[in-house]
Design an enzyme around this catalytic site. Structure first.
Site, short mmCIF file in Angstrom:
data_model
loop_
_atom_site.label_atom_id
_atom_site.label_comp_id
_atom_site.label_asym_id
_atom_site.label_seq_id
_atom_site.Cartn_x
_atom_site.Cartn_y
_atom_site.Cartn_z
N GLY A 1 -1.09 -4.88 9.20
CA GLY A 1 -2.39 -4.94 8.53
C GLY A 1 -2.35 -5.78 7.27
NE ARG B 1 3.19 5.51 7.10
CZ ARG B 1 1.93 5.28 6.78
NH1 ARG B 1 1.18 4.52 7.55
NH2 ARG B 1 1.42 5.84 5.70
NE ARG C 1 6.39 -27.97 16.93
CZ ARG C 1 7.61 -28.01 17.41
NH1 ARG C 1 8.57 -27.31 16.85
NH2 ARG C 1 7.87 -28.74 18.47
CG HIS D 1 12.02 -23.45 12.87
ND1 HIS D 1 12.39 -23.17 14.17
CD2 HIS D 1 13.07 -24.11 12.33
CE1 HIS D 1 13.60 -23.65 14.38
NE2 HIS D 1 14.04 -24.21 13.28
CG ASP E 1 -0.37 0.26 2.53
OD1 ASP E 1 0.86 0.44 2.63
OD2 ASP E 1 -1.13 0.32 3.51
CG HIS E 2 -0.75 4.73 1.50
ND1 HIS E 2 -1.87 3.91 1.50
CD2 HIS E 2 -0.69 5.32 2.72
CE1 HIS E 2 -2.47 4.01 2.68
NE2 HIS E 2 -1.78 4.86 3.43
CB THR F 1 2.97 -1.59 11.06
OG1 THR F 1 1.73 -2.22 10.70
CG2 THR F 1 2.73 -0.20 11.63
NE ARG G 1 11.88 -28.62 16.89
CZ ARG G 1 13.10 -28.18 16.58
NH1 ARG G 1 13.97 -29.00 16.00
NH2 ARG G 1 13.46 -26.95 16.84
CG HIS G 2 10.42 -27.20 12.28
ND1 HIS G 2 10.22 -26.50 13.44
CD2 HIS G 2 11.74 -27.50 12.24
CE1 HIS G 2 11.37 -26.37 14.08
NE2 HIS G 2 12.30 -26.97 13.37
CB CYS H 1 1.06 -2.01 4.90
SG CYS H 1 1.07 -2.85 6.51
#
Length: 150
Positions: free
Chosen positions: A69, A108, A135, A97, A7-8, A66, A131-132, A64
């Protein structure tokens, strides 16, 4: 091929990643956005996520403001394992993993230098089995509607 989207708030990071890929000869498909004009991140998360789970692209990178989102939106698409990273160890372990298929970062909160390093680590780290695998299979069960492991 790597799917790219932002995004912006992540436009500058994706622009730097595209330049880095061009210099390295890494193939990518850019799903936008193409400027710093305000847009809705779920649109681009959906495009990249569908390209990855549909097999058009091997892995994806989303940015984005952070990384949070856009990762939440991408993870709504069945088969996506998108992870926000903020250090080298996370970039490695989310592939090794958790078998993440989409890397998410925040324009940002992440420097270009760090973003390029996380990108290289993510793309060059193999998935570790053992093992991963159990999961990761449990994550797939969650995708398929299971609500408890009791």
């Amino acid at each position: 091929m790597i799917a790219l989207g932002c995004d912006h708030g992540g436009f500058n990071l994706i622009s730097a990643i595209k330049k880095h890929f061009d210099e390295q000869g890494i193939a990518y498909k850019d799903f936008g956005t193409y400027s710093e004009d305000s847009v809705d991140y779920p649109v681009y998360a959906c495009k990249v996520a569908n390209a990855v789970v549909g097999g058009e692209c091997e892995l994806g990178i989303l940015c984005c403001g952070t990384g949070i989102g856009i990762s939440m939106a991408a993870n709504k698409i069945k088969g996506v394992r998108a992870a926000v990273v903020s250090n080298d160890f996370g970039a490695e372990m989310t592939r090794r993993h958790n078998h993440a298929n989409i890397l998410c970062m925040g324009g940002r909160v992440t420097s270009v230098e760090d973003a390029l390093r996380y990108t290289d680590i993510f793309l060059n780290t193999p998935e570790e089995g053992g093992r991963h695998d159990k999961r990761v299979a449990m994550l797939t069960e969650l995708d398929n509607g299971i609500t408890s492991f009791d």
